[in-house]
Design a protein around this motif. Structure first.
Motif, short mmCIF file in Angstrom:
data_model
loop_
_atom_site.label_atom_id
_atom_site.label_comp_id
_atom_site.label_asym_id
_atom_site.label_seq_id
_atom_site.Cartn_x
_atom_site.Cartn_y
_atom_site.Cartn_z
N LYS A 3 34.74 44.28 44.06
CA LYS A 3 35.08 43.26 45.05
C LYS A 3 36.56 42.92 44.97
CE LYS A 3 30.57 41.09 44.71
NZ LYS A 3 29.84 39.87 44.36
N SER A 4 37.09 42.57 46.11
CA SER A 4 38.45 42.05 46.21
C SER A 4 38.38 40.75 47.00
CB SER A 4 39.35 43.04 46.95
OG SER A 4 39.42 44.24 46.25
N TYR A 5 39.36 39.90 46.76
CA TYR A 5 39.37 38.59 47.40
C TYR A 5 40.72 38.34 48.07
CZ TYR A 5 35.34 37.89 44.41
OH TYR A 5 34.12 38.04 43.79
N LEU A 6 40.67 37.91 49.29
CA LEU A 6 41.81 37.37 49.99
C LEU A 6 41.70 35.86 49.80
CD1 LEU A 6 44.04 37.38 52.31
CD2 LEU A 6 42.12 36.94 53.81
N TYR A 7 42.78 35.20 49.43
CA TYR A 7 42.68 33.76 49.18
C TYR A 7 43.90 33.04 49.71
CZ TYR A 7 45.78 34.72 45.23
OH TYR A 7 46.84 35.13 44.45
N ILE A 8 43.70 31.75 50.01
CA ILE A 8 44.80 30.88 50.45
C ILE A 8 44.79 29.66 49.54
CG2 ILE A 8 45.79 29.51 52.31
CD1 ILE A 8 44.39 31.36 54.31
N THR A 18 49.26 32.84 50.37
CA THR A 18 48.17 33.79 50.63
C THR A 18 48.31 34.97 49.69
OG1 THR A 18 48.21 33.14 52.95
CG2 THR A 18 47.04 35.17 52.41
N GLY A 19 47.21 35.38 49.08
CA GLY A 19 47.24 36.50 48.14
C GLY A 19 45.94 37.27 48.12
N VAL A 20 45.95 38.35 47.36
CA VAL A 20 44.79 39.23 47.18
C VAL A 20 44.63 39.47 45.69
CG1 VAL A 20 43.90 41.56 47.56
CG2 VAL A 20 45.02 40.37 49.41
N THR A 21 43.40 39.51 45.23
CA THR A 21 43.10 39.76 43.82
C THR A 21 41.73 40.38 43.67
OG1 THR A 21 43.03 38.74 41.61
CG2 THR A 21 42.12 37.47 43.43
N SER A 22 41.49 40.98 42.52
CA SER A 22 40.15 41.49 42.21
C SER A 22 39.38 40.50 41.33
CB SER A 22 40.24 42.85 41.52
OG SER A 22 40.96 42.74 40.32
N SER A 23 40.08 39.48 40.82
CA SER A 23 39.43 38.45 40.00
C SER A 23 39.97 37.09 40.41
CB SER A 23 39.69 38.70 38.52
OG SER A 23 39.14 37.64 37.75
N LEU A 24 39.23 36.42 41.27
CA LEU A 24 39.69 35.14 41.80
C LEU A 24 39.83 34.09 40.71
CD1 LEU A 24 40.52 33.77 44.40
CD2 LEU A 24 38.12 33.23 44.82
N GLU A 25 38.89 34.03 39.81
CA GLU A 25 38.94 33.04 38.74
C GLU A 25 40.17 33.25 37.84
OE1 GLU A 25 36.23 31.92 34.93
OE2 GLU A 25 35.16 32.19 36.82
N LYS A 26 40.40 34.49 37.46
CA LYS A 26 41.56 34.82 36.61
C LYS A 26 42.87 34.51 37.34
CE LYS A 26 43.92 38.63 34.35
NZ LYS A 26 44.10 40.07 34.33
N ARG A 27 42.93 34.87 38.61
CA ARG A 27 44.16 34.66 39.38
C ARG A 27 44.44 33.17 39.56
NH1 ARG A 27 48.82 35.30 39.74
NH2 ARG A 27 49.86 35.88 41.63
N MET A 28 43.39 32.38 39.78
CA MET A 28 43.58 30.93 39.90
C MET A 28 44.11 30.35 38.59
SD MET A 28 43.12 29.84 42.90
CE MET A 28 43.26 28.13 42.43
#
Length: 95
Positions: A3-8, A18-28
């Protein structure tokens, strides 16, 4: 399938990131802890996750990220607020 996540993120100064990551929790965690000192969000903490979408194809997530980064603040706010019918009108140029 990975899974990949686009996030704002909403920043302290009321701008959006705005960014993209494969680990939303880690990126946050990285954003909020200031892990990347040269990043846009470093001096704009605290940050709030206001939108995310899940993708199974990273290339689609990256394309959407590039698209959203070009949007106006009001169009991003409409997306965040789930006002999908407004998106088309916010894309029109005012003459």
């Amino acid at each position: 399938m990975k899974k990949s996540y686009l996030y704002i993120l909403k920043c302290k100064d009321n701008t959006f990131y705005t960014g993209v990551t494969s680990s939303l929790e880690k990126r946050m965690f990285e954003h909020n802890s200031g892990f990347h000192t040269n990043s846009y969000t470093y001096k704009r903490r605290p940050l709030e996750l206001v939108f995310y979408a899940e993708f199974t194809d990273i290339s689609i997530a990256i394309n959407k990220e590039k698209q959203i980064k070009k949007w106006s603040k009001s169009k991003k706010e409409a997306l965040i607020n789930g006002e999908y019918d407004s998106l088309i009108n916010l894309a029109k140029k005012k003459f």
